[in-house]
Design a protein around this motif. Sequence first.
Motif, short mmCIF file in Angstrom:
data_model
loop_
_atom_site.label_atom_id
_atom_site.label_comp_id
_atom_site.label_asym_id
_atom_site.label_seq_id
_atom_site.Cartn_x
_atom_site.Cartn_y
_atom_site.Cartn_z
N THR A 61 11.99 18.51 -55.84
CA THR A 61 13.27 17.85 -56.14
C THR A 61 13.14 16.33 -56.10
OG1 THR A 61 13.92 17.92 -53.80
CG2 THR A 61 14.58 19.78 -55.20
N ASN B 293 15.01 11.65 -53.84
CA ASN B 293 15.06 13.09 -53.56
C ASN B 293 16.41 13.62 -54.04
OD1 ASN B 293 14.80 15.68 -52.65
ND2 ASN B 293 14.57 15.16 -50.49
N GLU C 7 6.64 27.01 -59.11
CA GLU C 7 7.26 25.71 -58.85
C GLU C 7 6.26 24.69 -58.32
OE1 GLU C 7 10.75 26.04 -56.41
OE2 GLU C 7 11.33 27.95 -57.32
N ASN D 251 15.02 16.90 -62.20
CA ASN D 251 15.03 17.77 -63.37
C ASN D 251 15.11 16.97 -64.67
OD1 ASN D 251 14.80 20.16 -61.96
ND2 ASN D 251 17.01 20.49 -61.81
N GLU E 203 17.83 16.64 -56.94
CA GLU E 203 17.43 17.68 -57.87
C GLU E 203 17.76 17.34 -59.31
OE1 GLU E 203 17.70 22.57 -58.34
OE2 GLU E 203 18.90 21.52 -56.83
N ASN E 204 18.95 16.77 -59.55
CA ASN E 204 19.34 16.43 -60.91
C ASN E 204 18.43 15.34 -61.49
OD1 ASN E 204 21.47 18.26 -61.05
ND2 ASN E 204 22.94 16.81 -60.21
#
Length: 227
Positions: free
Chosen positions: A174, A196, A107, A202, A198-199
């Motif tokens: 993120t 900040n 990561e 990504n 995550e979606n």
Amino acid sequence: MITPDQIRAARALKGWSQTELANRANVAVPSIANIELGKQKPSAQMLDKIYEAFLLAGIVFTKNGVEKRSFDERITTFSQEDFPGQNLYLSVLEDVYLTLKDLPEVERIWYVFVPIDEISPPAVVEQIRKIRSAGIQIRNIVNEDDTYLMGDFDEYRLIPKNLFVNSISMVYGTKFAMTLDSSFEKPEPGAVIIINDENAANAQRGVFEVLWQTLPKPEKSTAREKY
């Protein structure tokens, strides 16, 4: 100038220990403890680091104390008005380092649309070396005309110049970040936005990966030094 009481209050608001603040501000833990106790008079540079760490975390200092920003806490913005004369990109690079350095190896990848390495000031070069020393992989997407590449060829992909924009954007952990008001003549950004979420991260990471897998690698470099 922020006070010891404000520093304690800001830590309490974020739920940070003195160690957490010290790590985020890149200062020694005893210094934080002594500042809060009034036993140490911090330098202006140290106070700037502490102020910056809280600002990146959505804390603002007021005449009456501290408060969280009223807008969505997932979004952090700061500008030259917050840090007059400073290179805001350095603040983002430090956040990249702190965010990724302790993640699992798979990561620890930093995706970045980046302008020419050649215009990076020495402080930026040193910060990128610090990021690399933490085992963080770097995937740079650069202008196809850029031949001043300070990293290995495997770390770069070339995007057609008609699609390249001289505004830094990146994904790490993120977070998705981008700089505003920069140009080839004035590479230091006038403002920075960090999301900040995550979606959101990504989604942007997916775009980077598609480009990374389809764009060509460089075959030459005119860089006079390496990271």
